[in-house]
Design a protein around this motif. Structure first.
Motif, PDB file in Angstrom:
ATOM      1  N   ASN A 130       0.832  -1.178  -0.044  1.00 53.14           N
ATOM      2  CA  ASN A 130      -0.005  -0.056  -0.187  1.00 53.14           C
ATOM      3  C   ASN A 130       0.893   1.209   0.033  1.00 53.14           C
ATOM      4  N   PHE A 131       0.632   2.312  -0.942  1.00 55.81           N
ATOM      5  CA  PHE A 131       1.668   3.259  -1.107  1.00 55.81           C
ATOM      6  C   PHE A 131       0.681   4.400  -0.640  1.00 55.81           C
ATOM      7  N   TYR A 132       1.183   5.511   0.016  1.00 55.19           N
ATOM      8  CA  TYR A 132       0.468   6.624   0.358  1.00 55.19           C
ATOM      9  C   TYR A 132       1.847   7.801   0.032  1.00 55.19           C
ATOM     10  N   ARG A 133       1.245   8.966  -0.522  1.00 62.73           N
ATOM     11  CA  ARG A 133       1.956  10.164  -0.961  1.00 62.73           C
ATOM     12  C   ARG A 133       1.073  11.318  -0.349  1.00 62.73           C
ATOM     13  N   VAL A 134       1.685  11.974   0.655  1.00 65.65           N
ATOM     14  CA  VAL A 134       0.985  13.166   1.257  1.00 65.65           C
ATOM     15  C   VAL A 134       1.979  14.436   1.039  1.00 65.65           C
ATOM     16  N   VAL A 135       1.244  15.491   0.699  1.00 68.28           N
ATOM     17  CA  VAL A 135       2.013  16.581   0.326  1.00 68.28           C
ATOM     18  C   VAL A 135       1.071  17.942   1.134  1.00 68.28           C
ATOM     19  N   ASN A 136       2.133  18.722   1.602  1.00 63.30           N
ATOM     20  CA  ASN A 136       1.625  20.093   2.244  1.00 63.30           C
ATOM     21  C   ASN A 136       2.259  21.012   1.774  1.00 63.30           C
ATOM     22  N   ASN A 137       1.729  22.097   0.831  1.00 68.78           N
ATOM     23  CA  ASN A 137       2.431  23.261   0.665  1.00 68.78           C
ATOM     24  C   ASN A 137       1.974  24.177   1.384  1.00 68.78           C
ATOM     25  N   THR A 138       2.933  24.520   2.416  1.00 65.95           N
ATOM     26  CA  THR A 138       2.632  25.236   3.637  1.00 65.95           C
ATOM     27  C   THR A 138       2.365  26.648   3.417  1.00 65.95           C
ATOM     28  N   GLU A 139       2.681  27.175   2.259  1.00 63.94           N
ATOM     29  CA  GLU A 139       2.599  28.770   2.321  1.00 63.94           C
ATOM     30  C   GLU A 139       1.349  29.096   1.164  1.00 63.94           C
ATOM     31  N   MET A 140       0.948  27.826   0.740  1.00 64.43           N
ATOM     32  CA  MET A 140      -0.294  28.244  -0.196  1.00 64.43           C
ATOM     33  C   MET A 140      -1.481  28.515   0.534  1.00 64.43           C
ATOM     34  N   PRO A 141      -2.399  29.457   0.133  1.00 66.37           N
ATOM     35  CA  PRO A 141      -3.620  29.391   0.589  1.00 66.37           C
ATOM     36  C   PRO A 141      -4.395  28.101   0.935  1.00 66.37           C
TER      37      PRO A 141
END
Length: 167
Positions: A130-141
């Motif tokens: 099972n593959f998970y990719r999680v991204v947080n663009n911290t400076e985007m609204p």
């Protein structure tokens, strides 16, 4: 009378222990699939649901596993190494996690990203993955489409080599 009961209890306990000893090697064999060191390949199918980016494309994966690190390649012919030098391996018995966590900066600002392959051995030559990719663009609204997102994929990887060679 008490001695006879004691002897009978001892004989019964020994018979049970002997019977269990016959089962133990078979149970251990079922759990011991050997080393996962080597090269594994397969395609992971998309998982769709709340909180996940919708997808209908599979993800081809070649994973080269060592004791405590791994390399992951994607692309139709596994030509792209994902996150070179970043993947770590944690393993207990038949289960392992191959993961990387990193951050960086691009035109959208600072981002934090995690890739995690959660794996169990199905047999000596197959990994349920099972593959998970999680991204947080911290400076985007927060209301921006790509501010925070995640993918999930699932499938099996097959052993193609019991050793590894660095590219």
């Amino acid at each position: 009378m008490h001695i006879a009961r004691g002897i009978l209890s001892l004989v019964g306990a020994l018979a049970i222990a002997w019977g269990l000893s016959l089962l133990t090697p078979r149970q251990a064999e079922a759990l011991d699939f050997g080393s996962v060191i080597g090269t594994w390949e397969g395609s992971l199918d998309p998982v769709n649901g709340p909180g996940l980016v919708a997808s209908d494309k599979g993800l081809p994966i070649r994973m080269i596993v060592r004791d405590d690190r791994a390399q992951v390649f994607t692309g139709e012919n596994f030509e792209v190494e994902a996150k070179p030098g970043k993947f770590k391996v944690e393993r207990t018995a038949t289960n392992m996690i191959v993961f990387e966590i990193d951050s960086g900066e691009d035109n959208d600002g600072v981002w934090v990203e995690t890739w995690a392959f959660v794996i169990t051995q199905k047999d000596r030559d197959t990994l349920i993955t099972n593959f998970y990719r999680v991204v947080n663009n911290t400076e985007m609204p927060l209301n921006a489409r790509d501010s925070k997102f995640s993918f999930a994929k699932t499938g099996e990887l097959k052993r193609v080599s019991a050793s590894w060679i660095e590219k």
